[in-house]
Design an enzyme around this catalytic site. Structure first.
Site, PDB file in Angstrom:
ATOM      1  N   ASP A  47       0.844  -1.205   0.000  1.00  0.00           N
ATOM      2  CA  ASP A  47       0.000   0.000   0.000  1.00  0.00           C
ATOM      3  C   ASP A  47       0.877   1.252   0.000  1.00  0.00           C
ATOM      4  OD1 ASP A  47       0.869  -0.200   2.608  1.00  0.00           O
ATOM      5  OD2 ASP A  47      -1.117   0.020   3.531  1.00  0.00           O
ATOM      6  N   SER A  48       2.208   1.052   0.030  1.00  0.00           N
ATOM      7  CA  SER A  48       3.138   2.164  -0.194  1.00  0.00           C
ATOM      8  C   SER A  48       2.878   2.792  -1.563  1.00  0.00           C
ATOM      9  CB  SER A  48       4.591   1.673  -0.115  1.00  0.00           C
ATOM     10  OG  SER A  48       4.793   0.542  -0.950  1.00  0.00           O
ATOM     11  N   ASP A  86      -1.018  -6.072  -0.101  1.00  0.00           N
ATOM     12  CA  ASP A  86      -1.403  -5.489   1.180  1.00  0.00           C
ATOM     13  C   ASP A  86      -2.910  -5.305   1.299  1.00  0.00           C
ATOM     14  OD1 ASP A  86       0.811  -5.116   2.791  1.00  0.00           O
ATOM     15  OD2 ASP A  86       1.334  -3.176   1.885  1.00  0.00           O
ATOM     16  N   LYS A 116      -1.043  -9.460   2.893  1.00  0.00           N
ATOM     17  CA  LYS A 116      -0.273  -9.005   4.050  1.00  0.00           C
ATOM     18  C   LYS A 116      -1.124  -8.021   4.834  1.00  0.00           C
ATOM     19  CE  LYS A 116       3.419  -6.032   3.655  1.00  0.00           C
ATOM     20  NZ  LYS A 116       2.977  -4.872   4.454  1.00  0.00           N
ATOM     21  N   GLU A 118      -1.042  -5.441   8.567  1.00  0.00           N
ATOM     22  CA  GLU A 118      -0.228  -4.871   9.640  1.00  0.00           C
ATOM     23  C   GLU A 118      -0.853  -5.167  10.992  1.00  0.00           C
ATOM     24  OE1 GLU A 118       0.423  -0.679   9.000  1.00  0.00           O
ATOM     25  OE2 GLU A 118       1.140  -1.000   6.947  1.00  0.00           O
ATOM     26  N   GLU A 185       9.517  -4.170  10.097  1.00  0.00           N
ATOM     27  CA  GLU A 185       9.881  -2.858   9.536  1.00  0.00           C
ATOM     28  C   GLU A 185      10.433  -1.941  10.619  1.00  0.00           C
ATOM     29  OE1 GLU A 185       7.002  -0.956   6.984  1.00  0.00           O
ATOM     30  OE2 GLU A 185       8.172   0.914   6.916  1.00  0.00           O
TER      31      GLU A 185
HETATM   32  O1  KIV Z   1       3.625  -1.129   1.572  1.00  0.00           O
HETATM   33  C1  KIV Z   1       4.789  -1.539   1.513  1.00  0.00           C
HETATM   34  O2  KIV Z   1       5.526  -1.315   0.545  1.00  0.00           O
HETATM   35  C2  KIV Z   1       5.286  -2.307   2.645  1.00  0.00           C
HETATM   36  C3  KIV Z   1       6.771  -2.535   2.698  1.00  0.00           C
HETATM   37  C4  KIV Z   1       7.424  -1.308   3.159  1.00  0.00           C
HETATM   38  C5  KIV Z   1       7.099  -3.706   3.540  1.00  0.00           C
HETATM   39  O3  KIV Z   1       4.535  -2.701   3.477  1.00  0.00           O
END
Ligand code: KIV
Length: 285
Positions: A47-48, A86, A116, A118, A185
């Site tokens: 989600d970056s 994510d 994934k 968090e 992280e």
């Molecule tokens: O969203 C993302 O790119 C991430 C990485 C920084 C692990 O969660």
């Protein structure tokens, strides 16, 4: 290029054999092609993307629709690499059915291989429910960018005894809940090493030092595609922002100087067709 897609089992074997796992983010068809051709074991549709592709200051505005849209493009670009997507902010916090539905959409509509999310002990129910539905889950602890407002910024986590112990315990709990890997992280290197030594599932670090089982970087940081602030833990292997800007400057200059397009970039037309057309236009005017 990898020809055999990594699986939850092969990744665990890599940890056992002390072969480093390499993960890289990708957000669209070309970055997925690059990550796969470059030989990454896993691609993360992080989600970056909210920050590096969509231009937001945080990952919080990213929606399920954004994640599905970008995952579709990534999975079209890489057929031989495990794709993890994510779950975005609030997509796994409302209720268990909604969580499972959202995780399922990333698999069914985006064609991701795993998801994934968090969080530590507070997301164990969600992890278990998604795993029960047959969807592999990667955990993510330490700095959790979706909690940026609560954390008061993007800061290193687990520096004092209490928070370090909590992160260690969360890692064990996520493993017990069924995660097949955990992203660590921005935690101190010794803490990440300790956690990696005590887990049977692989850890993938970003800003967590060299003691983890694998590493992940944001592809835009790694290739230098962006001119945004580069976190201390990221390493630039390219200067693509500069290269791309130089290319654009050359294009702009060549158009202005009548250099581009050259004859070789155009298409021919038969002389008799052109003559007929010119006569017709002359008669009409
Ligand atoms: O969203 C993302 O790119 C991430 C990485 C920084 C692990 O969660």
């Amino acid at each position: 290029m990898t020809t055999t897609k990594a699986t939850t089992i092969s990744l665990r074997a890599m940890k056992k054999e002390q072969r480093k796992i390499v993960m890289l983010t990708a957000y669209d068809y070309p970055t997925a092609r690059v990550a796969e051709e470059g030989g990454a074991d896993m691609i993360l549709v992080g989600d970056s993307l909210g920050m590096v592709v969509l231009g937001y200051d945080t990952t919080l505005p990213v929606t399920m629709e954004d994640m599905i849209h970008h995952t579709k493009a990534v999975t079209r670009g890489s057929k031989h690499t495990m794709i993890v997507t994510d779950l975005p902010f609030l997509s796994y916090h409302i209720s268990t059915p909604e969580t499972v539905r959202n995780a399922g959409r990333l698999i069914q509509e985006g064609f991701a291989d795993a998801v994934k999310l968090e969080g530590g002990r507070e997301v164990l129910d969600q992890v278990q429910a998604i795993v029960r539905a047959g969807i592999p889950v990667v955990g993510h602890i330490g700095l959790q960018p979706q909690m940026v407002n609560q954390l008061g910024g993007f800061k290193v986590q687990g520096k004092d005894y209490e928070s370090a112990l909590r992160i260690y315990e969360d890692a064990l709990l996520l493993q017990e809940a069924g995660c097949f890997a955990i992203v660590l992280e921005c935690v101190p290197t010794p803490l990440a090493r300790l956690i990696s030594e005590h887990l049977t599932i692989p850890t993938i670090g970003i800003g967590a030092g060299e003691g983890t089982d694998g590493q992940v970087l944001v592809i835009h940081d790694m290739l230098g595609i962006t001119d945004r602030y580069l976190p201390k833990f990221a390493k630039k292997y390219g200067e693509l922002f500069t290269d791309m800007t130089t290319a654009v400057e050359s294009y702009v200059q060549e158009v202005r100087d009548h250099v581009f397009p050259g004859t070789e970039h155009g298409f021919k037309m038969n002389d008799d067709v052109l003559e007929r057309l010119q006569n017709e236009i002359t008669q009409r005017s």
